[in-house]
Design an enzyme around this catalytic site. Structure first.
Site, PDB file in Angstrom:
ATOM      1  CE  LYS A 294      -4.272  -1.931   1.823  1.00 33.41           C
ATOM      2  NZ  LYS A 294      -5.293  -1.933   2.888  1.00 33.41           N
TER       3      LYS A 294
ATOM      4  NE  ARG B  79      -7.401  -8.774   1.137  1.00 30.77           N
ATOM      5  CZ  ARG B  79      -7.173  -7.968   0.099  1.00 30.77           C
ATOM      6  NH1 ARG B  79      -6.277  -6.993   0.232  1.00 30.77           N
ATOM      7  NH2 ARG B  79      -7.831  -8.132  -1.027  1.00 30.77           N
TER       8      ARG B  79
END
Length: 264
Positions: free
Chosen positions: A211, A246
């Site tokens: 991210k 995740r």
């Protein structure tokens, strides 16, 4: 849930996801990638047919179904892997669970009309994620009083809504939603104080993989250069109580968890 953290491998069957968009858009490619992640040590495969990156376009129901259901059906026939469906649409949740999915991973925390009622009747666990706004608007100007306390208040309300709808609390997983309506400083604060979400006594999921926050931590690295930073961030989350991580990089995450387990 076992104390050993679970690895959730990300499988985006989309043309536009921020990191792997288009790589596994073909059903056969998606299945092959899932099998590779299983061999590398994934405990869960999280299948998504609609990108939730900032400013992502909505995907029609039938299109999303056509992307994810064949992959779920194929994996159910060939493996015993735990399958998660990454969706906010009640009809996709229903058909995915009927096809063999075990977990519903909803960035909207079952806020869509009818979602609570439908999920109450499904035999699947549910991950409730916090997001301020929508994927189209979430990064415009996210503001909080105290980001961790505000997310805890959100979780309390969504847990109560689930229980009131007939979804037992032991089916729930919580995800504070790194990058979903948060600034860089908000994300750092959530990671530093991740252990405060243990207050609810529920499994916690951390999704930091590749991210923007990781790129910012690394001085502006692009998506392809964020693997080590992502794994390091996930390990920090595990040390602060994350039960599921995740990730895009399953093998590297598995190695890091093995080392952590040997020491701890």
């Amino acid at each position: 849930m076992a104390t050993q953290p679970k690895i959730m491998g990300i499988l985006n069957v989309t043309p536009d996801s921020f990191f792997d968009g288009g790589q596994h858009f073909d059903v056969a490619d998606a299945i092959q990638n899932a099998q590779q992640m299983i061999e590398q040590g994934a405990d869960i495969i999280d299948i998504g047919g609609e990108s939730t990156r900032p400013n992502a376009d909505a995907v029609p129901l039938e299109e999303e179904l056509s992307r994810v259901i064949p992959v779920i059906e194929a994996l159910t026939k060939t493996t015993n892997i735990v399958i998660s469906i990454d969706t906010s649409k009640p009809e996709v949740m229903t058909q995915a669970v009927q096809a063999g999915a075990h977990i519903i991973n909803d960035v909207c925390a079952l806020s869509a009309e009818g979602a609570l009622k439908i999920v109450a009747d499904l035999k699947a666990d549910v991950c409730l994620m916090h997001m301020q706004g929508t994927p189209r608007s979430m990064q415009n100007n996210p503001v909080y009083g105290d980001v961790v306390e505000d997310i805890k208040y959100f979780f309390e309300r969504r847990i109560n809504a689930c229980v009131d709808a007939g979804i037992s609390k032991n089916r729930l997983i919580l995800d504070p939603g790194f990058g979903f309506g948060k600034t860089y400083e908000h994300n750092l604060e959530i990671l530093r104080r991740f252990d405060e979400f243990k207050f609810f006594g529920l499994p916690l999921l951390a999704g930091l993989s590749r991210k923007t926050m990781i790129g910012q931590m690394l001085g502006g690295r692009d998506i392809g250069e964020r693997m080590i930073g992502s794994v390091t961030g996930a390990i920090m989350a595990v040390q602060n109580g994350a039960n599921i991580v995740r990730v895009h990089d399953v093998l590297e995450m598995k190695d890091a968890l093995m080392v952590l387990n040997k020491v701890g």
